[in-house]
Design a protein around this motif. Structure first.
Motif, PDB file in Angstrom:
ATOM      1  N   THR A 161      -1.092   0.688  -3.412  1.00 23.33           N
ATOM      2  CA  THR A 161      -1.150   1.839  -2.494  1.00 23.33           C
ATOM      3  C   THR A 161      -3.016   2.420  -2.794  1.00 23.33           C
ATOM      4  O   THR A 161      -3.736   2.242  -1.401  1.00 23.33           O
ATOM      5  CB  THR A 161      -0.694   2.780  -2.988  1.00 23.33           C
ATOM      6  OG1 THR A 161       0.943   2.522  -3.022  1.00 23.33           O
ATOM      7  CG2 THR A 161      -0.696   3.823  -2.123  1.00 23.33           C
ATOM      8  N   ILE A 217      -2.135   9.456  -5.424  1.00 23.76           N
ATOM      9  CA  ILE A 217      -1.276   8.960  -5.141  1.00 23.76           C
ATOM     10  C   ILE A 217      -0.760   8.918  -6.677  1.00 23.76           C
ATOM     11  O   ILE A 217      -0.913   9.168  -7.750  1.00 23.76           O
ATOM     12  CB  ILE A 217      -1.661   7.487  -5.372  1.00 23.76           C
ATOM     13  CG1 ILE A 217      -2.361   6.883  -3.725  1.00 23.76           C
ATOM     14  CG2 ILE A 217      -0.548   6.416  -5.560  1.00 23.76           C
ATOM     15  CD1 ILE A 217      -3.154   5.683  -4.557  1.00 23.76           C
ATOM     16  N   GLU A 271       0.300  10.348  -0.968  1.00 20.46           N
ATOM     17  CA  GLU A 271       1.122   9.054  -1.170  1.00 20.46           C
ATOM     18  C   GLU A 271       2.041   9.338  -2.438  1.00 20.46           C
ATOM     19  O   GLU A 271       1.466   9.033  -3.497  1.00 20.46           O
ATOM     20  CB  GLU A 271       0.662   7.470  -1.365  1.00 20.46           C
ATOM     21  CG  GLU A 271      -0.987   7.611  -0.888  1.00 20.46           C
ATOM     22  CD  GLU A 271      -0.556   6.640   0.652  1.00 20.46           C
ATOM     23  OE1 GLU A 271       0.468   6.529   0.400  1.00 20.46           O
ATOM     24  OE2 GLU A 271      -0.590   6.968   1.891  1.00 20.46           O
ATOM     25  N   ALA A 285       6.992   5.666  -0.286  1.00 23.40           N
ATOM     26  CA  ALA A 285       6.144   4.643   0.085  1.00 23.40           C
ATOM     27  C   ALA A 285       8.597   4.032   0.327  1.00 23.40           C
ATOM     28  O   ALA A 285       8.128   2.893   0.523  1.00 23.40           O
ATOM     29  CB  ALA A 285       6.266   3.911  -0.968  1.00 23.40           C
TER      30      ALA A 285
END
Length: 701
Positions: A120, A199, A224, A667
């Motif tokens: 990512t 993330i 994320e 995700a």
């Protein structure tokens, strides 16, 4: 479906009327023709009119559809929520924060959160015109690649490729503060777009109390999440200790806390390797609970012991928390120092009673090798170097030097037992507690002039915990027999001290009989507020079990409960005066990936200080002098990393990042905007034009 440029679609809708307008303006006008008969003409006109209307309707529909499809294609259609992070935002400052804490190493099927996080992050660190970026690897001490945002994307991606899971917890606030510094405008003319990409698995134990409030207000935040769709089952050792038991220290109390974060109960086999010996036990772990296991085991030997506690049959998401290092110092048979003024004559002294009670043998006499008698005038650091517990009784007025020596031993973790029997002991204790930075629950003062403390009884309702709780149901009968004399009066240091558990017993006049307090360095101070000779506690036989229980508590700091954590500063002080240059730090086991630096040792008077900014790997590190261990430290993964529960999306985006423009992507869910629909719209428009051509050929006259 949404559109990136909606006004183009609006223009397309207007343009869709163009074929209709053109058709109406170009319709053939009727012409006058002279014919002899109209019967056949009317039939022919009726047939051609029906065919022409069908053809015109289909052609207009195809042309209008082609224009609408082309307009929709140019308007930038996409499915799902629009991403905050695009490629056409002009000058942009972007900071990518990648969580590399231990929980990111948890398995989700065949992949880990770290693997998903790396892929990512790679997407956001590609070259774009006008983009300046930076990368923060967030663990206990977040690290940034460049001092300022840069266009060197190759270096950023190379540093990203070297990132690994750290056996640490993430300091979220420090990472966000570092990101805020990078995103802050350079000056008043700096109006570049600002983007923060985070993330992480958004672990509840790490992110629950964090906030994005320190970021510039115009920052666009893209979250994320690489957490598993369902919280992974995990079995973890949260703590493991061994504590010496008994005055002779020939036994250990083996304590292990195991947490089961799964939805079903599990069986676990515990194994502890300590000093060359291996101990095993089986336990049951209910779901969503922490099971505390305790068992008494024989001490393998005296001295510093180190080893590992592990779960041998764990098959779960995070293997790193299935074992935990532990250390302890088992001094073996303890040595006591009794500091007391020598007493002339053959009368029984308080120091003799104290010595007999501290180290009795089968004949009821003291063992010479366990008790060291020290004259206060000869008290120095060398005389206390090999002593496990210091007892003070009838010492008179101690000098500032001697009080400083006792206070230093307390701060270094040594236990001290003080028998306060004379009025001068009030001055000694006041100076000692001040120097050792100890706060007593009450202020001990000399008895009022002209009064004598005698025939005091213990208050049965004011006995809390050890050492008197060892007598159990026989305590009330014992209290009736005991009479105490001597000691100090007391003044309350603060309201509400009657319920203070540091006061273990009180006399019937309200003054404390036994006080136990702890220092910040792990040392313990116990005060017996009585004169042992004039009290009958030694005649009743209760003095030996009372002191045995008290000594066990005072010396329990040998158990190695203090654990240092990976990624966080290690600071330890231990009483070694031989000099730091003669000492060496070693790791067990060394391993091929052992850290090059294990901290530094410095002399600090009669002790040595070990400082290590950031230990990276779990295990045991020891300080040795001529191959003999003088100190050991257990370095472990923080227990918070074992709970893999992630915060819900709404909590992260609406509460933690409230007030910002936020986009959240999971995700595991296909909620990314799909912007390739324009291709299919162009294909549809082309098919409409081809269909029109085929239609005209089919209706050809």
């Amino acid at each position: 479906m949404s559109f990136a440029v909606p006004w183009i679609l609006a223009l397309g809708c207007i343009a869709a009327f163009t074929p209709i307008v053109v058709h109406l303006l170009t319709r053939p006008r009727p012409a006058r023709v002279s014919l002899s008969t109209l019967a056949f003409v009317r039939d022919a006109i009726r047939q051609r009119r029906a065919t022409s209307r069908l053809r015109d309707f289909l052609v207009l529909a195809l042309r209008t559809a082609a224009i609408l499809l082309l307009a929709a294609a140019f308007a930038g259609p996409f499915w799902g929520r629009a991403s905050l992070i695009g490629e056409d935002h002009g000058d942009t400052v972007r900071v990518v924060v990648l969580d590399v804490s231990q929980s990111m190493g948890a398995l989700d099927g065949n992949t880990t959160g770290m693997q998903k996080g790396l892929s990512t992050a790679d997407r956001y660190l590609k070259f774009q015109r006008g983009l300046h970026a930076n990368l923060i690897l967030a663990d206990a001490r977040p690290q940034i690649v460049f001092d300022n945002v840069s266009t060197n994307f190759e270096a950023l991606r190379e540093e990203l490729s070297r990132a690994k899971v750290a056996a640490e917890r993430i300091d979220v606030d420090a990472a966000l503060e570092l990101a805020a510094q990078q995103l802050a405008p350079i000056d008043e003319q700096d109006h570049r777009r600002r983007e923060l990409i985070v993330i992480s698995d958004f672990q509840r134990t790490n992110w629950g109390a964090s906030t994005f409030a320190g970021l510039p207000p115009e920052t666009k935040i893209q979250l994320e999440s690489v957490a598993p769709a369902k919280t992974a089952a995990n079995l973890a050792i949260l703590s493991a200790t061994c504590t010496p038991v008994g005055a002779q220290r020939d036994r250990l109390q083996w304590n292990v806390a195991v947490a089961n974060y799964g939805a079903s109960g599990r069986k676990a086999t515990l194994e502890t390797e300590l000093g060359g010996a291996i101990y095993r036990a089986s336990i049951s772990c209910p779901p969503q609970e922490t099971t505390k296991f305790s068992q008494e085991i024989p001490a393998p030997q005296a001295g510093w012991l180190w080893g590992t506690a592990r779960i041998t049959d764990a098959d779960d998401a995070l293997a790193a928390d299935n074992q935990r290092p532990l250390v302890l110092q088992n001094r073996g048979q303890p040595t006591f120092a009794v500091i007391a003024q020598p007493q002339s004559g053959g009368a029984l002294s308080s120091a003799q009673l104290l010595s007999y009670a501290l180290a009795p043998n089968s004949e009821g006499e003291t063992s010479v090798r366990q008790v060291v008698q020290i004259d206060p005038s000869r008290l120095d650091n060398q005389s206390l170097s090999e002593v496990d517990l210091i007892a003070v009784d009838h010492v008179g007025k101690l000098s500032a030097e001697h009080l400083g020596l006792l206070a230093r031993r307390l701060r270094l973790g040594s236990p001290v037992l003080y028998v306060a029997s004379d009025p001068v002991d009030a001055l000694n204790l006041a100076a000692l507690t001040k120097e050792a930075q100890i706060e007593l629950p009450v202020r001990l003062v000399p008895p009022p002039s002209g009064t004598t403390r005698r025939n005091l009884r213990l208050s049965p309702t004011a006995v809390t915990g050890p050492p008197l709780s060892i007598f159990g149901d026989s305590l009330p009968a014992l209290v009736k027999q005991l009479r105490f004399s001597g000691g100090l009066a007391a003044q309350s240091a603060a309201p509400g001290t009657a319920a203070d558990d540091r006061i273990r017993a009180k006399f019937d006049d309200g003054t404390p009989a036994i006080i136990v307090v702890q220092t910040q360095g792990g040392g313990s101070l116990a005060i017996l507020n009585m004169d042992l000779v004039t009290s009958n506690v030694w005649k009743s036989g209760a003095l030996i079990p009372i002191l045995d229980e008290l000594v066990q508590e005072l010396m329990s700091s040998d158990g190695g409960d203090d654990v240092f954590f990976c990624g966080e500063p290690l600071f330890a002080r231990f009483p070694i005066s031989s000099g730091a240059q003669t000492l060496q730090i070693v790791r067990d086991p060394a391993g091929p990936d052992a850290e090059a630096s294990l901290g530094r040792l410095e002399d600090d008077g009669d002790s040595t200080v070990w400082q290590w900014d950031s230990p990276k790997q779990p295990g045991v590190c020891r300080v040795t002098s001529q191959d003999e261990t003088v100190f050991a430290a257990a370095i472990a993964v923080p227990a918070e990393e074992s709970d893999l529960t992630a915060l819900p999306a709404d909590v992260v985006s609406e509460r933690l990042a409230a007030g910002f423009e936020v986009a959240y992507r999971d995700a595991n869910v296909a909620n990314v905007a799909q912007d390739d629909l324009w291709i299919w719209l162009v294909v549809g428009a082309t098919l409409c034009l081809l269909s029109e051509l085929g239609l005209l050929l089919a209706f050809r006259t």
